[in-house]
Design a protein around this motif. Sequence first.
Motif, PDB file in Angstrom:
ATOM      1  N   ARG A  57       0.834  -1.206   0.000  1.00 48.99           N
ATOM      2  CA  ARG A  57       0.000   0.000   0.000  1.00 48.99           C
ATOM      3  C   ARG A  57       0.865   1.251   0.000  1.00 48.99           C
ATOM      4  N   GLY A  58       1.941   1.251   0.772  1.00 53.08           N
ATOM      5  CA  GLY A  58       2.856   2.386   0.787  1.00 53.08           C
ATOM      6  C   GLY A  58       3.535   2.563  -0.561  1.00 53.08           C
ATOM      7  N   GLY A  59       3.926   1.460  -1.187  1.00 57.81           N
ATOM      8  CA  GLY A  59       4.526   1.518  -2.511  1.00 57.81           C
ATOM      9  C   GLY A  59       3.553   2.029  -3.558  1.00 57.81           C
ATOM     10  N   SER A  60       2.279   1.712  -3.387  1.00 55.10           N
ATOM     11  CA  SER A  60       1.262   2.185  -4.326  1.00 55.10           C
ATOM     12  C   SER A  60       1.117   3.707  -4.276  1.00 55.10           C
ATOM     13  N   VAL A  61       1.291   4.280  -3.099  1.00 59.45           N
ATOM     14  CA  VAL A  61       1.230   5.738  -2.971  1.00 59.45           C
ATOM     15  C   VAL A  61       2.319   6.366  -3.834  1.00 59.45           C
ATOM     16  N   ALA A  62       3.537   5.849  -3.730  1.00 52.92           N
ATOM     17  CA  ALA A  62       4.652   6.368  -4.527  1.00 52.92           C
ATOM     18  C   ALA A  62       4.453   6.059  -6.010  1.00 52.92           C
ATOM     19  N   GLY A  63       3.921   4.890  -6.318  1.00 51.81           N
ATOM     20  CA  GLY A  63       3.653   4.529  -7.707  1.00 51.81           C
ATOM     21  C   GLY A  63       2.649   5.471  -8.348  1.00 51.81           C
ATOM     22  N   ASP A  64       1.610   5.815  -7.590  1.00 50.33           N
ATOM     23  CA  ASP A  64       0.616   6.765  -8.099  1.00 50.33           C
ATOM     24  C   ASP A  64       1.240   8.141  -8.325  1.00 50.33           C
ATOM     25  N   ALA A  65       2.116   8.549  -7.407  1.00 50.81           N
ATOM     26  CA  ALA A  65       2.800   9.842  -7.548  1.00 50.81           C
ATOM     27  C   ALA A  65       3.703   9.826  -8.784  1.00 50.81           C
ATOM     28  N   ARG A  66       4.410   8.723  -9.006  1.00 47.83           N
ATOM     29  CA  ARG A  66       5.277   8.605 -10.189  1.00 47.83           C
ATOM     30  C   ARG A  66       4.472   8.716 -11.469  1.00 47.83           C
ATOM     31  N   LYS A  67       3.365   7.984 -11.541  1.00 43.37           N
ATOM     32  CA  LYS A  67       2.520   8.021 -12.739  1.00 43.37           C
ATOM     33  C   LYS A  67       1.959   9.419 -12.982  1.00 43.37           C
ATOM     34  N   SER A  68       1.567  10.082 -11.921  1.00 42.35           N
ATOM     35  CA  SER A  68       1.044  11.445 -12.049  1.00 42.35           C
ATOM     36  C   SER A  68       2.121  12.400 -12.559  1.00 42.35           C
ATOM     37  N   LEU A  69       3.325  12.293 -12.015  1.00 42.23           N
ATOM     38  CA  LEU A  69       4.429  13.139 -12.460  1.00 42.23           C
ATOM     39  C   LEU A  69       4.774  12.860 -13.915  1.00 42.23           C
ATOM     40  N   GLU A  70       4.826  11.585 -14.297  1.00 49.92           N
ATOM     41  CA  GLU A  70       5.141  11.228 -15.680  1.00 49.92           C
ATOM     42  C   GLU A  70       4.095  11.797 -16.643  1.00 49.92           C
ATOM     43  N   LYS A  71       2.840  11.790 -16.211  1.00 56.49           N
ATOM     44  CA  LYS A  71       1.774  12.358 -17.036  1.00 56.49           C
ATOM     45  C   LYS A  71       1.981  13.866 -17.203  1.00 56.49           C
ATOM     46  N   GLU A  72       2.367  14.528 -16.130  1.00 56.81           N
ATOM     47  CA  GLU A  72       2.580  15.985 -16.166  1.00 56.81           C
ATOM     48  C   GLU A  72       3.772  16.380 -17.037  1.00 56.81           C
ATOM     49  N   VAL A  73       4.862  15.632 -16.951  1.00 54.77           N
ATOM     50  CA  VAL A  73       6.076  16.007 -17.693  1.00 54.77           C
ATOM     51  C   VAL A  73       6.152  15.344 -19.064  1.00 54.77           C
ATOM     52  N   GLY A  74       5.285  14.372 -19.320  1.00 58.37           N
ATOM     53  CA  GLY A  74       5.227  13.738 -20.623  1.00 58.37           C
ATOM     54  C   GLY A  74       6.363  12.778 -20.937  1.00 58.37           C
ATOM     55  N   ARG A  75       6.978  12.220 -19.905  1.00 62.99           N
ATOM     56  CA  ARG A  75       8.061  11.254 -20.103  1.00 62.99           C
ATOM     57  C   ARG A  75       8.239  10.433 -18.838  1.00 62.99           C
ATOM     58  N   LYS A  76       8.959   9.328 -18.978  1.00 63.34           N
ATOM     59  CA  LYS A  76       9.272   8.483 -17.816  1.00 63.34           C
ATOM     60  C   LYS A  76      10.248   9.228 -16.902  1.00 63.34           C
ATOM     61  N   ASN A  85      27.653   5.811 -15.471  1.00 64.16           N
ATOM     62  CA  ASN A  85      27.442   6.578 -16.698  1.00 64.16           C
ATOM     63  C   ASN A  85      28.248   7.867 -16.638  1.00 64.16           C
ATOM     64  N   PRO A  86      28.736   8.325 -17.793  1.00 57.72           N
ATOM     65  CA  PRO A  86      29.509   9.562 -17.791  1.00 57.72           C
ATOM     66  C   PRO A  86      28.665  10.776 -17.399  1.00 57.72           C
ATOM     67  N   LYS A  87      27.373  10.720 -17.656  1.00 56.54           N
ATOM     68  CA  LYS A  87      26.490  11.817 -17.278  1.00 56.54           C
ATOM     69  C   LYS A  87      26.182  11.729 -15.780  1.00 56.54           C
ATOM     70  N   LEU A  88      25.874  12.853 -15.218  1.00 57.75           N
ATOM     71  CA  LEU A  88      25.389  12.828 -13.834  1.00 57.75           C
ATOM     72  C   LEU A  88      24.002  12.225 -13.829  1.00 57.75           C
ATOM     73  N   LEU A  89      23.605  11.655 -12.747  1.00 58.93           N
ATOM     74  CA  LEU A  89      22.299  11.035 -12.661  1.00 58.93           C
ATOM     75  C   LEU A  89      21.162  12.009 -12.900  1.00 58.93           C
ATOM     76  N   ASP A  90      21.368  13.273 -12.628  1.00 61.76           N
ATOM     77  CA  ASP A  90      20.297  14.250 -12.752  1.00 61.76           C
ATOM     78  C   ASP A  90      20.313  14.992 -14.077  1.00 61.76           C
ATOM     79  N   ASP A  91      21.156  14.549 -15.021  1.00 57.49           N
ATOM     80  CA  ASP A  91      21.092  15.105 -16.371  1.00 57.49           C
ATOM     81  C   ASP A  91      19.818  14.605 -17.020  1.00 57.49           C
ATOM     82  N   GLU A  92      19.680  14.876 -18.281  1.00 58.09           N
ATOM     83  CA  GLU A  92      18.493  14.462 -19.013  1.00 58.09           C
ATOM     84  C   GLU A  92      18.165  13.009 -18.750  1.00 58.09           C
ATOM     85  N   ILE A  93      16.905  12.756 -18.595  1.00 58.34           N
ATOM     86  CA  ILE A  93      16.439  11.390 -18.340  1.00 58.34           C
ATOM     87  C   ILE A  93      16.053  10.757 -19.655  1.00 58.34           C
TER      88      ILE A  93
END
Length: 93
Positions: A57-76, A85-93
Amino acid sequence: MTTKEYKQFKDIKKENLRDNMSNIELVLNMLAEASTTEISRGFSPQGFKESKDVAKRGGSVAGDARKSLEKEVGRKVITRNNARNPKLLDDEI
């Protein structure tokens, strides 16, 4: 994803998974943990089966938040980038 699946997704073996997460991935993981703790406090699970249900149930809360964010930004927002990786983790996803 399970921890094993997530490590395979990021192509890491013995490395610490958290050391290979982007900021968004870390925040979503922390949300899952905090949500699970709060649900557990209200539910007071008894035994492994009930504790596992609370964790899902706790994981589902985060999963729902992830899906909502992905919908807002239009990408995974989960990335295969890792600390090797040579890029920093916070570079383009």
